[in-house]
Design a protein around this motif. Structure first.
Motif, PDB file in Angstrom:
ATOM      1  N   ALA A  86     -17.180  -6.299   8.634  1.00 28.19           N
ATOM      2  CA  ALA A  86     -18.099  -6.284   9.778  1.00 28.19           C
ATOM      3  C   ALA A  86     -17.518  -5.483  10.948  1.00 28.19           C
ATOM      4  CB  ALA A  86     -18.425  -7.709  10.215  1.00 28.19           C
ATOM      5  N   TYR A  87     -16.211  -5.583  11.164  1.00 22.57           N
ATOM      6  CA  TYR A  87     -15.565  -4.788  12.212  1.00 22.57           C
ATOM      7  C   TYR A  87     -15.725  -3.299  11.923  1.00 22.57           C
ATOM      8  CZ  TYR A  87     -11.913  -2.314  14.716  1.00 22.57           C
ATOM      9  OH  TYR A  87     -11.249  -1.389  15.476  1.00 22.57           O
ATOM     10  N   VAL A  88     -15.442  -2.885  10.699  1.00 17.64           N
ATOM     11  CA  VAL A  88     -15.547  -1.478  10.326  1.00 17.64           C
ATOM     12  C   VAL A  88     -16.991  -1.002  10.476  1.00 17.64           C
ATOM     13  CG1 VAL A  88     -15.190   0.214   8.478  1.00 17.64           C
ATOM     14  CG2 VAL A  88     -13.552  -1.655   8.793  1.00 17.64           C
ATOM     15  N   GLN A  89     -17.941  -1.810  10.085  1.00 16.12           N
ATOM     16  CA  GLN A  89     -19.354  -1.449  10.213  1.00 16.12           C
ATOM     17  C   GLN A  89     -19.752  -1.301  11.685  1.00 16.12           C
ATOM     18  OE1 GLN A  89     -20.869  -4.693   7.915  1.00 16.12           O
ATOM     19  NE2 GLN A  89     -20.113  -3.797   6.004  1.00 16.12           N
ATOM     20  N   THR A  90     -19.284  -2.202  12.524  1.00 16.04           N
ATOM     21  CA  THR A  90     -19.567  -2.100  13.960  1.00 16.04           C
ATOM     22  C   THR A  90     -18.964  -0.831  14.533  1.00 16.04           C
ATOM     23  OG1 THR A  90     -19.704  -4.492  14.225  1.00 16.04           O
ATOM     24  CG2 THR A  90     -19.204  -3.209  16.212  1.00 16.04           C
ATOM     25  N   MET A  91     -17.731  -0.543  14.155  1.00 17.35           N
ATOM     26  CA  MET A  91     -17.078   0.650  14.676  1.00 17.35           C
ATOM     27  C   MET A  91     -17.727   1.931  14.161  1.00 17.35           C
ATOM     28  SD  MET A  91     -15.133  -0.562  16.892  1.00 17.35           S
ATOM     29  CE  MET A  91     -14.416   0.988  17.406  1.00 17.35           C
ATOM     30  N   ALA A  92     -18.229   1.924  12.936  1.00 13.86           N
ATOM     31  CA  ALA A  92     -18.936   3.095  12.409  1.00 13.86           C
ATOM     32  C   ALA A  92     -20.196   3.363  13.232  1.00 13.86           C
ATOM     33  CB  ALA A  92     -19.276   2.886  10.945  1.00 13.86           C
ATOM     34  N   ARG A  93     -20.891   2.308  13.615  1.00 10.79           N
ATOM     35  CA  ARG A  93     -22.094   2.468  14.420  1.00 10.79           C
ATOM     36  C   ARG A  93     -21.751   2.869  15.854  1.00 10.79           C
ATOM     37  NH1 ARG A  93     -22.953   0.241  10.053  1.00 10.79           N
ATOM     38  NH2 ARG A  93     -24.993   0.041   9.075  1.00 10.79           N
ATOM     39  N   ASN A 134     -19.132   4.608  16.679  1.00  6.01           N
ATOM     40  CA  ASN A 134     -18.729   5.999  16.548  1.00  6.01           C
ATOM     41  C   ASN A 134     -19.950   6.924  16.578  1.00  6.01           C
ATOM     42  OD1 ASN A 134     -17.051   8.301  15.554  1.00  6.01           O
ATOM     43  ND2 ASN A 134     -18.260   7.992  13.710  1.00  6.01           N
ATOM     44  N   ALA A 135     -20.980   6.599  15.803  1.00  2.16           N
ATOM     45  CA  ALA A 135     -22.177   7.442  15.756  1.00  2.16           C
ATOM     46  C   ALA A 135     -22.870   7.473  17.121  1.00  2.16           C
ATOM     47  CB  ALA A 135     -23.124   6.936  14.679  1.00  2.16           C
ATOM     48  N   TRP A 136     -22.963   6.319  17.769  1.00  4.70           N
ATOM     49  CA  TRP A 136     -23.577   6.247  19.095  1.00  4.70           C
ATOM     50  C   TRP A 136     -22.823   7.124  20.094  1.00  4.70           C
ATOM     51  CZ3 TRP A 136     -21.666   2.567  23.143  1.00  4.70           C
ATOM     52  CH2 TRP A 136     -22.436   2.618  24.313  1.00  4.70           C
ATOM     53  N   GLN A 137     -21.502   7.005  20.109  1.00  2.83           N
ATOM     54  CA  GLN A 137     -20.706   7.787  21.042  1.00  2.83           C
ATOM     55  C   GLN A 137     -20.755   9.278  20.731  1.00  2.83           C
ATOM     56  OE1 GLN A 137     -19.059   6.898  24.074  1.00  2.83           O
ATOM     57  NE2 GLN A 137     -20.722   5.487  23.590  1.00  2.83           N
ATOM     58  N   ASN A 138     -20.736   9.632  19.445  1.00  3.08           N
ATOM     59  CA  ASN A 138     -20.862  11.048  19.102  1.00  3.08           C
ATOM     60  C   ASN A 138     -22.202  11.598  19.579  1.00  3.08           C
ATOM     61  OD1 ASN A 138     -18.339  11.459  17.975  1.00  3.08           O
ATOM     62  ND2 ASN A 138     -18.996  10.787  15.954  1.00  3.08           N
ATOM     63  N   GLU A 139     -23.264  10.833  19.403  1.00  2.51           N
ATOM     64  CA  GLU A 139     -24.576  11.275  19.875  1.00  2.51           C
ATOM     65  C   GLU A 139     -24.545  11.513  21.382  1.00  2.51           C
ATOM     66  OE1 GLU A 139     -29.175   9.681  20.095  1.00  2.51           O
ATOM     67  OE2 GLU A 139     -27.800   8.732  18.689  1.00  2.51           O
ATOM     68  N   PHE A 195     -22.430  -2.281  25.965  1.00  2.00           N
ATOM     69  CA  PHE A 195     -23.543  -1.563  26.559  1.00  2.00           C
ATOM     70  C   PHE A 195     -24.242  -0.636  25.582  1.00  2.00           C
ATOM     71  CE2 PHE A 195     -20.460  -2.504  29.948  1.00  2.00           C
ATOM     72  CZ  PHE A 195     -21.223  -3.427  30.621  1.00  2.00           C
ATOM     73  N   GLY A 196     -23.828  -0.693  24.328  1.00  2.00           N
ATOM     74  CA  GLY A 196     -24.422   0.151  23.306  1.00  2.00           C
ATOM     75  C   GLY A 196     -25.658  -0.461  22.690  1.00  2.00           C
ATOM     76  N   PRO A 197     -26.215   0.249  21.728  1.00  2.00           N
ATOM     77  CA  PRO A 197     -27.375  -0.297  21.025  1.00  2.00           C
ATOM     78  C   PRO A 197     -26.961  -1.534  20.220  1.00  2.00           C
ATOM     79  CG  PRO A 197     -26.603   1.723  19.985  1.00  2.00           C
ATOM     80  CD  PRO A 197     -25.814   1.549  21.234  1.00  2.00           C
ATOM     81  N   ASP A 198     -27.920  -2.230  19.707  1.00  6.92           N
ATOM     82  CA  ASP A 198     -27.632  -3.420  18.906  1.00  6.92           C
ATOM     83  C   ASP A 198     -26.916  -2.996  17.629  1.00  6.92           C
ATOM     84  OD1 ASP A 198     -27.561  -5.982  17.961  1.00  6.92           O
ATOM     85  OD2 ASP A 198     -29.646  -5.971  17.276  1.00  6.92           O
ATOM     86  N   PHE A 199     -25.617  -3.265  17.568  1.00  6.34           N
ATOM     87  CA  PHE A 199     -24.830  -2.876  16.407  1.00  6.34           C
ATOM     88  C   PHE A 199     -24.995  -3.899  15.309  1.00  6.34           C
ATOM     89  CE2 PHE A 199     -22.263  -0.910  19.903  1.00  6.34           C
ATOM     90  CZ  PHE A 199     -22.571   0.393  19.591  1.00  6.34           C
TER      91      PHE A 199
END
Length: 168
Positions: A5-12, A14-19, A164-168
């Motif tokens: 779950a940690y890795v999945q949250t961080m993957a999301r 990462n994508a949010w921040q890259n965007e 403050f990100g989207p719902d991960f």
């Protein structure tokens, strides 16, 4: 130490921040993105190339992606010369990271990973959990440099904190 779950949250994350970072950098000219501004890798463009290369390299070592087109840290800054190609590959590879993270189970985090490190000049073995954490820490570190460079151009890439990100 960490969970799927940690890795999945961080993957999301990462994508949010890259965007956010890529959208902010889109407001600059190609010359501005490639201007050496004194960062570790010089420019915004070079730093973003390096981040993508490192992501590709780590996922290759984990058996989740093919090798990147270039082999070394020195070459990583020129992975993609064209901004649109770099942006498109970043978006595509963020999907690869998310899809990979969604398939992880506890066994993917256990044990060690052994690889040859060209930068260290030798084979290394480290816990998989440490490597998975390193992938996201490395991205955040260098994106912070890009954030500072964008701020220097008067551009605010937006919020960077997980709450403050989207719902991960």
């Amino acid at each position: 130490m960490i969970s799927p779950a940690y890795v999945q949250t961080m993957a999301r994350y990462n994508a949010w921040q890259n965007e956010n970072i890529y959208n902010a950098a889109n407001r600059l000219s190609d010359a501005q993105r490639k201007e050496d501004r004194g960062a570790f890798f010089g420019s915004i463009h070079a730093t973003l190339n390096h981040i993508l290369w490192a992501d590709q390299t780590w996922l290759m070592r984990l058996g989740a992606a093919p090798p990147p087109a270039v082999k070394s840290i020195a070459e990583s800054v020129a992975l993609f010369e064209d901004w649109d190609a770099l942006s498109a590959e970043r978006r595509r590879f963020d999907e690869v990271i998310r899809d990979w993270s969604d398939c992880l189970d506890g066994s993917a985090i256990e044990g060690d990973l052994t690889w040859f490190s060209a930068s260290a000049g030798r084979e290394l073995t480290r816990p998989r959990a440490l490597i998975l954490t390193t992938i996201f820490n490395h991205q955040t570190h260098h994106r912070g440099q890009v954030h500072a460079l964008l701020t220097g151009f008067g551009i605010d890439p937006g919020a960077t904190d997980l709450p403050f990100g989207p719902d991960f």
